[in-house]
Design a protein around this motif. Structure first.
Motif, PDB file in Angstrom:
ATOM      1  N   VAL A 414       0.834  -1.205   0.000  1.00  0.00           N
ATOM      2  CA  VAL A 414       0.000   0.000   0.000  1.00  0.00           C
ATOM      3  C   VAL A 414       0.869   1.256   0.000  1.00  0.00           C
ATOM      4  O   VAL A 414       0.590   2.224  -0.711  1.00  0.00           O
ATOM      5  CB  VAL A 414      -0.947   0.007   1.221  1.00  0.00           C
ATOM      6  N   CYS A 417       2.286   1.832  -3.404  1.00  0.00           N
ATOM      7  CA  CYS A 417       1.297   2.371  -4.349  1.00  0.00           C
ATOM      8  C   CYS A 417       1.243   3.898  -4.283  1.00  0.00           C
ATOM      9  O   CYS A 417       1.289   4.584  -5.307  1.00  0.00           O
ATOM     10  CB  CYS A 417      -0.091   1.803  -4.030  1.00  0.00           C
ATOM     11  N   SER A 447      -2.776  -7.862  -1.307  1.00  0.00           N
ATOM     12  CA  SER A 447      -1.754  -6.870  -1.649  1.00  0.00           C
ATOM     13  C   SER A 447      -1.524  -6.817  -3.149  1.00  0.00           C
ATOM     14  O   SER A 447      -1.371  -5.732  -3.732  1.00  0.00           O
ATOM     15  CB  SER A 447      -0.438  -7.193  -0.938  1.00  0.00           C
ATOM     16  N   ILE A 450      -4.315  -4.811  -4.815  1.00  0.00           N
ATOM     17  CA  ILE A 450      -4.175  -3.360  -4.650  1.00  0.00           C
ATOM     18  C   ILE A 450      -3.080  -2.835  -5.577  1.00  0.00           C
ATOM     19  O   ILE A 450      -3.246  -1.810  -6.250  1.00  0.00           O
ATOM     20  CB  ILE A 450      -3.862  -3.005  -3.182  1.00  0.00           C
ATOM     21  N   ILE A 484      -9.249  -1.521  -6.620  1.00  0.00           N
ATOM     22  CA  ILE A 484      -8.843  -0.710  -5.461  1.00  0.00           C
ATOM     23  C   ILE A 484      -9.978  -0.698  -4.434  1.00  0.00           C
ATOM     24  O   ILE A 484     -11.105  -0.312  -4.752  1.00  0.00           O
ATOM     25  CB  ILE A 484      -8.502   0.726  -5.899  1.00  0.00           C
ATOM     26  N   HIS A 488      -9.760   3.207   0.100  1.00  0.00           N
ATOM     27  CA  HIS A 488      -8.877   4.179  -0.568  1.00  0.00           C
ATOM     28  C   HIS A 488      -9.745   5.117  -1.400  1.00  0.00           C
ATOM     29  O   HIS A 488      -9.594   5.242  -2.616  1.00  0.00           O
ATOM     30  CB  HIS A 488      -7.847   3.453  -1.429  1.00  0.00           C
TER      31      HIS A 488
END
Length: 880
Positions: A414, A417, A447, A450, A484, A488
């Motif tokens: 994360v 990203c 993970s 994402i 996603i 977020h």
């Protein structure tokens, strides 16, 4: 930059133990007529207490702005941010301009900010005091130079008080010579013997002999801190021994260890060392750090024995140790040897756990790093990263990324990203290759999902700005949204923001409107992006008032939350307001908003927002006839776009042509205009519409009316279908302009009347005044036929360029009862000089048809049939 509000808290005093310092308080009271007060003495001489007593005693009738400094403030931008906020904290907005400037300034550009502060404070007028407490912690030369500048330019209503342990490296000679410097030094701050005795009596019931009191006074030399420490020893039941008393830092530690710490009960010793790890404390944190069921009693003991506890709020929920005592407590494990380093880390780890559990992210993050556990710091950062991003965009994330290594960041998908996202939004598209490598490292399913979602979103971003492939952008954004997670939210909203723009440029207004609907769960960043999206769409639909209302509400909200320290991402709100004010023809206010927005945006990583801001700013400056500044703005945008944002260059190039068009530099525009092909089957894509609107203006200017009408006809047909009244309004006016210059005045007036109906309730002005130079006669006809909206009257009048001489000659001509306007007088002068219609048109930058139209009006007013007769009659009536 997040500022600590506790630094503006004026330390409280205990009235029951305070010793009135009448002489010093009188000095401070009289210092109002001074420019600067310097209170200089070693630690523990009561500098802060004296100032607190003076302020709370209300001897000063004005406002006090307090700033407690620490080592972290030893940087110009941080230092002046706190100084500005100290003023704004006490009197909201007093230094608003300086706070705004500070967000875009580099280290070398402080002087302009100081000038703004000086002007704002002087303008405020009421008496003010600025207290800089613990200034000895500041050593930066640039801060010193800035403070010297501030002191050397005195403000009648401001008194500066500097409290410091050592002499500051400031140029004070000029202030001394002027007699406006008050110095309070160690000799004045130290207690007299009677004051010491009163102080001791306030703290203890133990009766001292005259010999003992003399001994204490002679050894402490009135040093308040040492006297206080002595009292604590007395309260412990032992007589005070001061044989080796020395006034230096080593003594302070030795003395506190030998005469205070060792006298405490063992359980209190253990307790205060264990709670000395955090910078601030409360009952529950202390309980967690110590596992001591008697925590409440221990804190009462510390308060009762005056063991340096300082409240941080009015409820005493949060408190801290006095800095001297805090430093001493933290040094104890080091004194005992390296074997205690692990126990220190364990305490930091416990502090991390408590702060993390209670959602104090910043302190949890800091204690994790001090516990040598960057993995925990990275995890707590990842847990909060979406919230932080939702508060202030990439600006909120950068300080934490800087404290972690690349390996720490890459180990938590994360974090990786958002880390790559910051780079991407700054135009570093090569980041995609780095992220592609990370995708293949085999993280867990969640993970990996994402990572894939963010990767696809960045590919969509590249597709939008590099290739301008709008359909592909929409498709990839949808794929990314499916990967996603909802948590977020801001990142998801940014994808919808990109989709909205894509739909807009494709001319698909309905899906764009659907995506720009507000959501109750949106955080601040998401709701702001949505509002900006919707405002842009409203302007396209011609709903100027709705757009203004929406942006105004968001600006008010953001300023209410952040005061003068608005995060860079929100700078685009001010740019949006600048665009709206520009369309309302409020150009001075528009320029202020653009300047404010761009200065804030300069610190953001969102390069495309900066580019668009300069592009819109250039448009506003062109309307202002500030061509040099407009060229500079658009050239800045072009330079930024060439680094990464390819297709935007076409839009920027078109804006460059518009500036030249306003300057009447047609030869510079011709190569660009010739690159476009205009034919009967032309279809103007919405993404290219701005270019074609500029091209249309050029074609009208050069007399190529048929090509201009072909382009406008195509756009009008599209806009009528989608009710896109913003562009439709502009197309109607340009078409009316073309028809008017072709001599089709009635058709032009019909189109203008339709435009008036579209704009009447929304307040569009610029779209009319932009064409004032050649459309004035047509507007005049509309006025005479009573179809010109009243709201346009003042704006059209303002933009008539009359000389003072012409204004004085706009009189009613005897029996004709007619007024001659500036343009008619100009044409009469050219007729007198013998210029033909064509030559007059070239001189005035209008068409030959317009000159003929004016000539007809002049002949009618003067009741003549020829030029010579008109000139003779004008001379006779003293019009020339």
């Amino acid at each position: 930059m997040q500022l600590l509000n506790t630094k503006f808290h004026i330390p409280k005093i205990n009235k029951g133990t305070i010793v009135p310092r009448k002489n010093l308080l009188k000095k401070l009271e009289n210092a109002i007529n001074s420019r600067l007060v310097l209170i200089q003495a070693p630690a523990g001489f009561g500098k802060t207490t004296l100032l607190s007593h003076w302020i709370y005693g209300k001897q000063f009738k004005g406002d006090t702005c307090w700033l407690s400094l620490d080592k972290r403030d030893n940087h110009p931008l941080i230092f002046w941010s706190y100084v500005i906020e100290a003023f704004n904290h006490r009197i909201p907005g007093i230094c608003g301009k300086a706070a705004l400037q500070l967000q875009s300034v580099q280290d070398q550009g402080i002087e302009d900010i100081l000038i703004s502060m000086i002007n704002d404070i002087e303008k405020y007028g009421n008496p003010l005091v600025l207290v800089l407490d613990d200034y000895h912690l500041i050593s930066n030369e640039m801060i010193r130079d800035g403070l010297n500048f501030f002191i050397d330019h005195p403000i009648d209503n401001l008194l500066i008080i500097i409290s410091t342990r050592k002499k500051p490296a400031l140029g004070l000679s000029r202030v001394q010579v002027s007699g406006r410097l008050l110095e309070i030094r160690e000799a004045q701050l130290k207690f007299s013997k009677p004051e010491m005795m009163q102080y001791i009596n306030n703290f203890t019931d133990i009766a001292l002999t005259n010999k003992e009191s003399k001994l204490i006074y002679s050894k402490t030399e009135g040093w308040v801190a040492a006297i206080k420490l002595a009292i604590m020893s007395l309260n412990g039941g032992d007589k005070f021994c001061v044989d080796n008393l020395l006034t230096n830092d080593k003594f302070i530690q030795n003395y506190l260890m030998e005469e205070v710490f060792t006298t405490l009960p063992e359980n209190i010793k253990t307790f205060i060392v264990n709670i000395s790890i955090p910078d601030r404390l409360n009952l529950f944190l202390c309980e967690y750090l110590t596992n001591d069921p008697e925590t409440g009693s221990h804190i009462q003991y510390l308060n009762r024995h005056q063991l340096f506890l300082i409240p941080l709020d009015d409820t005493n929920h949060w408190f801290r140790f006095h800095h001297l005592f805090h430093d001493f407590l933290r040094s104890i494990p080091a004194i005992r040897g390296g074997k205690d380093q692990q126990s220190i880390r364990n305490l930091h780890l416990k502090a991390f756990e408590w702060f993390a559990k209670n959602n104090f992210f910043e302190e949890a993050f800091t204690h994790a790093l001090k516990a040598k556990r960057p993995d925990l710091a990275a995890r707590i950062f990842a847990r909060n990263i979406s919230i932080l991003f939702g508060e202030g965009g990439e600006h909120s994330l950068k300080p934490y990324f800087k404290q972690l290594t690349t390996n720490d960041v890459m180990s938590v998908p994360v974090l990786a990203c958002y880390y790559f996202g910051i780079k991407m939004y700054s135009g570093h598209f090569e980041t995609l290759e780095e992220m592609k490598i990370l995708l293949n490292k085999g993280f867990d399913k969640e993970s990996s999902q994402i990572l894939e979602g963010f990767y696809i979103s960045f590919v969509a971003y590249k597709s939008f700005y590099i290739a301008g492939d709008l359909l592909d952008t929409i498709k990839k954004c949808n794929t990314a949204l499916g990967l996603i997670p909802e948590e977020h939210g801001s990142m998801r909203r940014m994808l919808e923001y990109m989709q909205t723009i894509s739909y807009r440029y494709l001319g698909k207004i309905k899906p764009a409107l659907e995506l720009s609907r507000p959501n109750e769960t949106d955080d601040l960043l998401m709701s702001t992006l949505t509002a900006m999206n919707r405002a842009g769409l409203d302007m396209e639909l011609g709903h100027l008032r709705s757009a203004r209302r929406m942006i105004t509400q968001k600006i008010d909200l953001v300023e209410n939350i952040f005061n003068t320290c608005v995060p860079p991402i929100y700078g685009f709100l001010y740019v949006n307001m600048g665009i709206i004010l520009r369309e309302e023809n409020t150009l001075k206010e528009s320029k202020k908003m653009f300047t404010k927005g761009i200065s804030i945006l300069k610190n953001t990583g969102f390069t495309e927002l900066i580019i668009i801001s300069y592009y819109e700013y250039a448009n506003m400056l062109t309307c202002f006839y500030q061509f040099d500044q407009a060229h500079h703005a658009i050239d800045t945008a072009i330079k930024l776009a060439k680094q990464s944002f390819s297709w935007i260059e076409n839009m920027l190039a078109a804006q460059k042509q518009k500036i030249w068009l306003k300057e009447n530099k047609l030869s510079l525009i011709k190569p660009w205009a010739d690159s476009y092909s205009v034919h009967d089957d032309i279809r103007v894509l919405f993404i290219n519409s701005y270019e074609f609107l500029i091209l249309t203006r050029y074609l009208i200017k050069t007399g190529n009316f048929q090509s201009a009408l072909l382009i406008l006809g195509n756009m009008i047909q599209q806009d009528q279908k989608d009710h896109r009244n913003g562009r439709l309004l502009e197309c109607y006016i340009l078409k009316a302009k073309a028809l008017y210059l072709m001599g089709k005045i009635d058709a032009a007036m019909i189109l203008l009347q339709t435009a008036f109906e579209l704009s009447r309730n929304e307040g569009h002005v610029l779209v009319y005044t932009d064409e004032m130079e050649s459309m004035e006669p047509l507007y005049q006809l509309c006025h005479e036929k009573k179809i010109l909206p009243e709201y346009l009257y003042p704006h059209l009048d303002i933009f008539k360029k009359r000389s003072k001489e012409n204004q004085s000659k706009q009189l009613i001509v005897n029996n004709f009862q007619e007024k001659f306007n500036a343009r008619e007088l100009d044409i009469l002068k050219l007729f007198k000089a013998g210029l033909s219609n064509k030559e007059a048109a070239g001189k005035l930058c209008i068409s030959v048809n317009t000159v003929r139209w004016y000539a007809g009006r002049i002949f009618a007013k003067l009741d003549v049939k020829r030029r010579g007769q008109a000139v003779s009659k004008a001379l006779e009536l003293n019009l020339l």
